[in-house]
Every structure is written in C-alpha cells, then in structure tokens.
Design an enzyme around this catalytic site. Sequence first.
Site, PDB file in Angstrom:
ATOM      1  CB  ALA A   1       6.890  12.285   6.235  1.00  0.00           C
ATOM      2  CB  ILE A   2       2.990  10.453   1.779  1.00  0.00           C
ATOM      3  CG1 ILE A   2       4.182   9.803   1.048  1.00  0.00           C
ATOM      4  CG2 ILE A   2       1.956  10.984   0.794  1.00  0.00           C
ATOM      5  CD1 ILE A   2       4.984  10.696   0.178  1.00  0.00           C
TER       6      ILE A   2
ATOM      7  CB  THR B   1       7.623   2.687   7.170  1.00  0.00           C
ATOM      8  OG1 THR B   1       6.596   3.493   7.756  1.00  0.00           O
ATOM      9  CG2 THR B   1       7.384   2.555   5.685  1.00  0.00           C
TER      10      THR B   1
ATOM     11  CB  SER C   1      -0.897   0.000   1.238  1.00  0.00           C
ATOM     12  OG  SER C   1      -1.647   1.194   1.277  1.00  0.00           O
TER      13      SER C   1
ATOM     14  CB  CYS D   1       0.204   5.541   8.566  1.00  0.00           C
ATOM     15  SG  CYS D   1       1.107   6.891   7.774  1.00  0.00           S
TER      16      CYS D   1
ATOM     17  N   GLY E   1      11.096  -4.118   2.068  1.00  0.00           N
ATOM     18  CA  GLY E   1      12.335  -4.091   1.288  1.00  0.00           C
ATOM     19  C   GLY E   1      12.504  -5.189   0.267  1.00  0.00           C
TER      20      GLY E   1
END
Lengths: 300, 261
Positions: A69-70, A191, A20, A128, A242
């Site tokens: 850091a969208i 992440t 995603s 997130c 990754g």
Amino acid sequence: MNTKVSIAGVEFKNPVMTASGTFGSGMEYGEFVDLNRLGAVVTKGVANVPWPGNPTPRIAEVYGGMLNAIGLQNPGIDVFIERDLPFLKQYDTRVIVNVCGKTMEEYLEVVERLADTDVDMLEINVSCPNVKEGAIAFGQKAEALFAITSRVKRAARQPVIMKLSPNVTDITEMARAAEAAGADAISLINTLTGMKIDVERRQFVLANRTGGLSGPAIRPVAVRMVWQCANAVAIPIIGMGGIATAEDALEFLMAGATAVAVGAMNFVNPYATIEVAEGIEAYLRRHGIEDIREIIGCVK
Amino acid sequence: MRQTSLAEGIYDLWIRTDLAAEARCGQFVAVYPKDKSTLLPRPISICETDRQEGALRLVYRVAGKGTAEFSRLKAGDSVQILGVLGNGFPVEKAKPGMNAVLLGGGIGVPPILELAKSLSCRKQIVAGYRDGNCFLREDLQRAACADLPGTEAAKGSAFWIATEDGSVGTRGNVMGAVAQNDLRPDILYACGPLPMLRAVKRYAEEKGIPAYLSLEERMACGVGACLGCVCRTVAVDAHSHVHHARICTDGPVFEAREVDI
C-alpha cells in the site's frame, strides 16, 4: 530465432518488461540488471506533482505473495523528465511511462507533458487500489474507463496502454471499453485488493488497512484474465501477475499476451527479468521455435 | 559456519561471505528464506564483522516463518543473502576527544557491537533489554573496555545495562540508565524500538548534541525501488521530492534532526 514483438508499431527486442512500481525508474536495479537486455522498462507511476504516498507499514508478506500500500509515492513529472528519463534513455530499451492521477485533468497534464519527450509508450494507471480518490474509480466502471481512455488518446502523442484492474466482476467488459475508446493496448493485471491482520496485536498490518496483492499467489488469476481478454479484444495485451520464471512468462504468452512484465519478483530476485528473458530464449531453442510469435495465444 | 541461541528466540549466526570485506557497522544484509511461500528477504543488521575469516555475524530475533527457518541453519548449510545494504553509522562524526554514547535496545543491540569496535574515541555503551536475558553482554563489555586501562574503575564506567523488569542494571529503558549514571555524551548513536529512538531524539535536541538513529521498517526490495520502507523526513527528501526517505538506501541510519519519528 526471433524474440522481437511489436505493440502499436513499437518494436521490443524481447517481450520482457518490468511491471510498474516494482523497478523504480530503472536506476535502482541498474546494479543488478543490464537494462539493455530488457524489452522495456515500465516506470513507477508518475503524477503531475510529487505524491507523498501512504503512511507505513506499507508492506506485508502473505503466503506466496505480498501486499503493498505504497500509495503511488512519486517525485512528479518534472523530476521524472529532468532526472529519470535521461537516465533511461542511455539504454537501448523501450521506455514506457506509467501515468497516475486523481482527476482526469491530472492524468491529462502528465500525458501532455510527456508529449514532447522521447518516451515510447504511456501506460495509464486506472487500477491502483491504494489511492482513495480517482485512480481506480476510472478503472472499475466501463463508462468511466471509456471516458478517460478517449480523453487520454486525444491528448497523447505516444501509443496508449490502459492498465486494467482485476478487482471487477468481468474484466472483458473493461478490456472492450478500453478497446472501443481507442486504447492501443491493455496491460493486466494490477494487484488484487487484499488485507492482512496481525492476530497478536489485533490490528491491520498495513497502515492503509487494505493493500494490493501481488506475487506468485495471483498468477493463475492473472493468466485466466489474460486469456479471457485475449479472446475478447483484438488489441495487444501485456500480461503480468506473479511472473517469477520463464515458464510463468510462457503461460502468459500462450494465453495470448504479446509481452509480459515481471513485478513483485524483482524484489525477491533482482535478476528475475534477465532470467525470464534468457529462459524464454532457451525454451524457443529447445523446442525449435523460430519466432516467438508462434507461441503467442497458441492455447485456444 | 555456526549458530547458537543466545536467549529465548534470539539467534547468533556466523556466515562466511565475501561481503565481510566491505561491510561497515550499521549496514545490513537481506537474507532469503528457502521456503518459497515466504518470498521476501529478511533485513538483518550486521552484529560483527570478521574480515580475516571473511565472516559476518548476524544476531536476530525469530519474528515469523522466515527467521524461524534461519534459526534451524547449521554449520555447513548455505543461505542466500543480498548485501551489503544501507549506509551504516557515520563513525567519522565521533571526533577524537569526544565521548560517544552508544544505545541499543532489544534486537537493536546487535549492531551496537560492531559500531563500538569501529569507534576509536572514548565510548560508553548502554544496552536495554526486556528482562535478564542480556544477550551479547560480554561482547559489548569487551568492546567497551577494549581501549581502556585495565582498572576496574575505568571498566565500570564504560558499559551499562537497563532492563524493563529491573532484574539487571537500571530498571527501565536506556535513557533511564543514561540519567542514573550521569553519562555525558558529546554524540549519540542508537538502534532500538521506535519509542526508544524518540526518547533519544528528544534528549539529543535538549542537549544540543548530534544523534544518529538506526531505523527499521517492513521492507520488500531492500534496494530503494519499492518505496515500502520509508520514514518521514523534516525536509523534502532529495530523491523522493516529498517528506519521505527510504530506510533501505538513504538510511537505515539518520541524523535525529532529519527525521520526523
């Protein structure tokens, strides 16, 4: 040779998905990737209303990876249902919608809106690290994760995947909470929270100061966590973190993931998903393995 | 194909690629470092296109590990690129009879060259630099004067330089040179650092003329998926449904009135 895998009764032609947030709604990569070749497209997080996301810079490259850091910028559920979903349904691939929110009600609103659509599964983003309120708060405490999982399960018409954060002391506790609350599957890892400082300017590189670390730098952490969770719960796991090559994907499968997702590496190599899918097939042929399920969790 | 250094830290790289056939001014390519610790491609603007040779000219500044690696490329080496990306400068907005003023600042100077070559109307170029290292000066001069009668007076009114230290041309920035030389644009095209683009936007709004600005931002994918390289827009963007447009796919060139910079 069988490459099909099944999660909560949903069959995938192969175990390769998109992570995603790294593949838009599929449209952006349509030029590079035949979406029919993917096990599933997992969409960018979708909220109940459009989200503007964070200020820029939103991206910083770090050794062997990147920080982002969208802030979950997205056009909201209405646009998703009107524009993005019909696009995805043209293809012979499964559609998994990543759902984000700031409050329980916001998550539930999106889940309910999706109930009457033909999306195949929901992935609930409680991990997130770039959104201040809600979101990760649901993903870092076992009780909170249990609560949101049970509420979402009651509201959802599709099977539910809970996407776990690695930014916890013991990820198996979170996996167990999701399973106990009725989650059909878990996906990990989101992440890892990181930071980069520009020493010339003596400033944070990211406007948000912190960001989520992804890319090959995090892969060993992700493989370890998938293995731990595979030993802690019985529900299927979608492994990510990754993955750049088929060999990387095979590590996750052998650690116990039923499927895998390619994330940041889509940005580095737009063909990465296809190369991983083809590479897995080549591996199975080379080793005379009839069924991909033979290797899932084969490393104990 | 070949690479030279134009000034300290500024490199001039010609690469042979089929993409030259379709590349337009103001577009960019994403260049991949070979070092796997530097994952992301580097967005580099197209300085010049040679369609006959099938070659692209990339003039870039060494800003980190990736571009430092590129600076060591020699004739015969190969490099992986993704492109061509972005929408480029809308040259069709400069109608015959208009006076187009082209502004480039620092590492925003290179794309101005191909833009100048692509515009058929009357044009004036102003290039801004930090100091006397005025890279691409001769190329820009030639492009500015290409369609002009061979008189020195005509040539003298087509190309100006501004330097921050005053060593060449106008002391200060490109807008200083526009004022000092009494340039009267009907349309503006600009690429350069944000403070310069803000000044261009203000000027265009005061004069009521159109201005097209090429923006830059840290990018990851280059194809519109990651939403890393957004800029604020005045109106709600048609794709994102928020006040953010993607510089890589919706830009990098925007009409000044559309963006909130």
